[in-house]
Design an enzyme around this catalytic site. Structure first.
Site: not given
Ligand code: S3P
Length: 434
Positions: A26, A31, A99, A170, A172, A318, A345
């Site tokens: 995912k 990306r 998210g 994080s 993200q 996760d 989450k």
């Molecule tokens: C992700 C980063 C994680 C993860 C999410 C996907 C990503 O979140 O829990 O399912 O693709 O960068 P966080 O970066 O908020 O921890």
């Protein structure tokens, strides 16, 4: 059997056997679409995950003027123009439950004039966005909202580089800053003492971009021109995790997950297996790609409790729901600490895991930053609830297989967010027995 939004699940006496390739990763899928749009030229993606979250990113990129063609299942062509053809949609961009889309796209779109509005479903609308609005506004983006709807504008289309100390580990947040930093003036420095998944770093280099890590600092030069490439997305380790745990738990099982991503920033569950005395076989596929991949085999076996804490957390963030289920079946106590991120989450995963597994008879309690679990405890069927969270739903499906009696799972179909064929793949692994 499926009934409305409720799934009726029964335990199995079968084992899980055979080989399975899980759907594409995912994080890497999101990306690949974003970098494809930010690069010049045609990017070819194979193995893209066609799930709710990734399709939200795909649709957002198409709505803003980048052409994306689907050739076959998981096979896409992105006609990248370095966002020069950017058009502002008249309607808000709906990112559903994702998210990753909301946070990373804010970075990708940070240099656009706007205004651009990002919205999402009920769950996404509650998730914290200050963690990205803080660094992105420091870079010059006008970003309104600590939660969705977010309104993005950059009237002068300028971004400055920053030095930013990460407040949470994080990927993200790090990736949102990186995507803006590539388009900014000067070198951006991100200080992240606890490393998170590094797919953005790896993919930036695949698209002929530049990023350097010096100790705890990540240096991202600005004004980068990216070149299109081909991306072969490996299977998602976070999806494989459900089968690896199911294979350990269901007597006589032996299964192999093929061509799954084995990036060390993602495989913390294997470290947890090591700590619990659980064995697995790894066979690496040497294909020269930056994202390592390979086959993982597990057999049914018994393990012992452990402590999960510190820098291990981002490497299995996760996987906590399925790891908690595993902990109910091993000998002794498992303590999960430093996992307060689980509270923000798709749902509060500490509460969701603890309340559902308690309903099924597990000895488990919540703490502020994690949970304590005492095993082994037999599970019994119960009425359980995904709380709209795909990973809670899939964990509960695996729990139902080892429980006594029927389990009724409410809001089960959120599995499509990351793993649309989860129930079909379960049947494949069960039917290898016959
Ligand atoms: C992700 C980063 C994680 C993860 C999410 C996907 C990503 O979140 O829990 O399912 O693709 O960068 P966080 O970066 O908020 O921890």
């Amino acid at each position: 059997m499926i009934h409305g939004k409720m799934l009726f699940l029964n335990p199995t006496k079968e084992s899980l056997t055979g080989k399975l390739a899980v759907p594409g990763d995912k994080s890497i899928s999101h990306r690949s679409l974003m970098f494809g749009a930010l690069a010049e030229g045609q990017t070819e993606i194979r193995g893209l995950l066609e799930s709710g979250d990734v399709l939200a990113t795909l649709s957002a990129i198409k709505q803003t003027g980048t052409m994306i063609k689907r050739r076959a299942v998981g096979h896409y062509l992105v006609e990248g123009t370095a966002l020069k053809n950017f058009s502002i949609p008249t309607k808000p961009i709906d990112l559903g439950n994702s998210g990753t889309s909301a946070r990373l796209l804010s970075g990708l779109f940070a240099k656009q004039v706007g205004p651009l509005t990002l919205i999402g479903d009920q769950s996404l609308s509650k998730r914290p966005m200050k963690r990205i609005s803080k660094p992105l506004t420091q870079m010059g983006l006008d970003l309104q909202g600590d939660t969705l709807p977010l309104v993005l504008a950059n009237p002068h289309q300028q971004l400055q580089s920053i030095t930013y100390q990460m407040e949470v580990a994080s990927a993200q947040v790090k990736s949102a800053i990186m995507l803006a930093a590539i388009q900014a003036e000067g070198i951006t420095t991100i200080i992240d003492p606890i490393p998170s998944r590094d797919h953005t770093e790896k993919m930036l280099q695949d698209f002929s971009g530049e990023v350097t890590r010096v100790g705890q600092e990540l240096l991202v030069p600005g004004n980068q021109s990216l070149k299109a490439t081909t991306v072969d997305v490996p299977g998602d380790f976070s999806s494989a995790a459900f089968w690896l745990v199911a294979g350990i738990l269901l007597p006589n099982s032996e299964l192999t997950i093929e061509k799954v991503g084995l990036n060390a920033t993602r495989t913390g569950l294997l470290t947890a297996f090591d700590q619990m005395g659980l064995h697995y076989d790894l066979e690496l596929i040497e294909d020269g790609s930056q994202e390592p991949r390979g086959n993982v085999t597990v057999k049914a076996q018994k393990g012992t409790g452990t402590v999960i804490e510190g820098a291990l957390l981002p490497r299995l963030i996760d996987e906590i729901p399925i790891l908690a289920l595993l902990a109910t079946q091993v000998n002794g106590e498992t303590v999960i600490k430093d996992a307060q991120e689980l509270r923000v989450k798709e749902t509060d995963r500490i509460q969701a895991v603890v309340s559902n597994l308690q309903a099924m008879g597990a000895t488990i309690e919540a703490t502020d930053d994690g949970m304590r679990i005492l095993g082994p405890t037999p599970l019994k069927g119960a009425v359980v609830d995904s709380y709209g969270d795909h990973r809670i739903a899939m964990m509960l499906v695996i729990a139902s297989l080892i429980a006594e009696g029927e389990t009724r799972l409410l809001d089960a179909f959120v599995m499509k967010i990351s793993y649309p064929n989860f129930l079909e793949d379960l049947k494949i692994l069960l039917h290898h027995n016959q």
